[in-house]
Write a protein that holds these residues in place. Structure first.
Motif, PDB file in Angstrom:
ATOM      1  N   GLU A  33       0.835  -1.254   0.008  1.00 48.72           N
ATOM      2  CA  GLU A  33       0.018   0.120   0.201  1.00 48.72           C
ATOM      3  C   GLU A  33       0.809   1.326  -0.060  1.00 48.72           C
ATOM      4  O   GLU A  33       1.880   1.439   0.888  1.00 48.72           O
ATOM      5  N   ARG A  34       0.492   2.169  -0.979  1.00 50.02           N
ATOM      6  CA  ARG A  34       1.478   3.533  -1.075  1.00 50.02           C
ATOM      7  C   ARG A  34       1.442   4.433   0.120  1.00 50.02           C
ATOM      8  O   ARG A  34       2.227   5.098   0.349  1.00 50.02           O
ATOM      9  N   ALA A 121      -9.731   0.260   8.958  1.00 44.53           N
ATOM     10  CA  ALA A 121      -9.875   0.771  10.435  1.00 44.53           C
ATOM     11  C   ALA A 121      -9.004   2.217  10.206  1.00 44.53           C
ATOM     12  O   ALA A 121      -9.323   3.123  10.830  1.00 44.53           O
ATOM     13  N   LEU A 122      -8.008   2.063   9.451  1.00 41.42           N
ATOM     14  CA  LEU A 122      -7.224   3.618   9.149  1.00 41.42           C
ATOM     15  C   LEU A 122      -7.859   4.473   7.983  1.00 41.42           C
ATOM     16  O   LEU A 122      -7.474   5.491   7.841  1.00 41.42           O
ATOM     17  N   ARG A 123      -9.152   3.917   7.620  1.00 43.02           N
ATOM     18  CA  ARG A 123      -9.767   4.757   6.735  1.00 43.02           C
ATOM     19  C   ARG A 123      -9.037   4.840   5.238  1.00 43.02           C
ATOM     20  O   ARG A 123      -9.091   6.056   4.810  1.00 43.02           O
ATOM     21  N   LYS A 124      -8.186   3.841   4.921  1.00 44.98           N
ATOM     22  CA  LYS A 124      -7.509   3.836   3.440  1.00 44.98           C
ATOM     23  C   LYS A 124      -8.220   3.181   2.807  1.00 44.98           C
ATOM     24  O   LYS A 124      -8.755   1.978   3.055  1.00 44.98           O
ATOM     25  N   THR A 125      -7.993   3.361   1.625  1.00 47.65           N
ATOM     26  CA  THR A 125      -8.597   2.408   0.345  1.00 47.65           C
ATOM     27  C   THR A 125      -7.602   1.645  -0.037  1.00 47.65           C
ATOM     28  O   THR A 125      -6.449   2.208  -0.570  1.00 47.65           O
ATOM     29  N   PRO A 126      -7.672   0.225  -0.158  1.00 44.93           N
ATOM     30  CA  PRO A 126      -6.562  -0.569  -0.728  1.00 44.93           C
ATOM     31  C   PRO A 126      -6.232  -0.055  -2.361  1.00 44.93           C
ATOM     32  O   PRO A 126      -6.982   0.172  -3.111  1.00 44.93           O
ATOM     33  N   THR A 127      -4.916  -0.030  -2.395  1.00 44.59           N
ATOM     34  CA  THR A 127      -4.592   0.211  -3.746  1.00 44.59           C
ATOM     35  C   THR A 127      -3.781  -0.533  -4.467  1.00 44.59           C
ATOM     36  O   THR A 127      -3.535  -0.674  -5.791  1.00 44.59           O
TER      37      THR A 127
END
Length: 186
Positions: A33-34, A121-127
């Motif tokens: 993940e970037r 949980a970190l409110r990140k979208t998988p890239t």
């Protein structure tokens, strides 16, 4: 994100392998993940030196401070299944409890599911689209290459990664045993 590691909740013959394998697979999956910088606890001593080299203005990079640890439990109602409970500790909030179930023989899928829960949980979208089968094949090729050059320990480590990612044909099992025996003798 600092991955402290996962520990077996019960003493089992394969506890060390499961702990190390799933911890490494989770850390590796998160590195895809970037938006995340993943630090394994085993390499935390390098952090100070890397921070010294950081350019001015990279404060957002160094201000992240999430910790991940957890437990692995065998599912007593379903042999061959595991339940993983992750604790994601973030500054200023109570640790989040994240759980995932998976098959003991497919740690790659379990690591992918856990990574998805961490990202949510970190409110990140998988890239990244992780392809454990393709990665297992690359580890297999690395193991074959290392064995050809009599690098037994490197070959065994690569084969263990391929095995953990689900490469489990009979030819893979025989090659794995050969490498494990060869790395002990080397």
């Amino acid at each position: 994100v600092s991955v402290i590691g996962l520990r077996m909740a019960v003493n089992a013959p394969d506890a060390a392998g499961l702990q190390e394998g799933l911890s490494r697979l989770l850390a590796h999956r998160l590195t895809q993940e970037r938006e995340l910088f993943v630090l394994e606890r085993q390499r935390i001593e390098r952090l100070g030196a890397e921070k010294e080299l950081a350019a001015e203005g990279e404060t957002s990079f160094w201000s992240g401070s999430h910790l991940i640890d957890g437990t692995i439990e065998p599912d007593l109602n379903a042999p061959g299944m595991l339940k993983v409970r992750l604790h994601l500790a973030s500054p200023g909030s109570a640790p989040a409890l994240l759980t995932a179930d998976g098959v003991r023989t497919n740690l790659g899928s379990l690591a992918d599911a856990l990574a998805g829960k961490v990202l949510a949980a970190l409110r990140k979208t998988p890239t990244a689209i992780w392809q454990p089968e393709a990665e297992a094949q690359r580890f297999w090729e690395e193991a074959v290459w290392a064995r050809r050059w009599n690098q037994w320990r490197a070959a065994a480590a690569a084969m263990e990664a391929a095995w953990a990612l689900g490469l489990r044909g009979s030819n893979h099992a025989a090659f794995r045993m050969e490498l494990l025996l060869g790395s002990v003798e080397a």
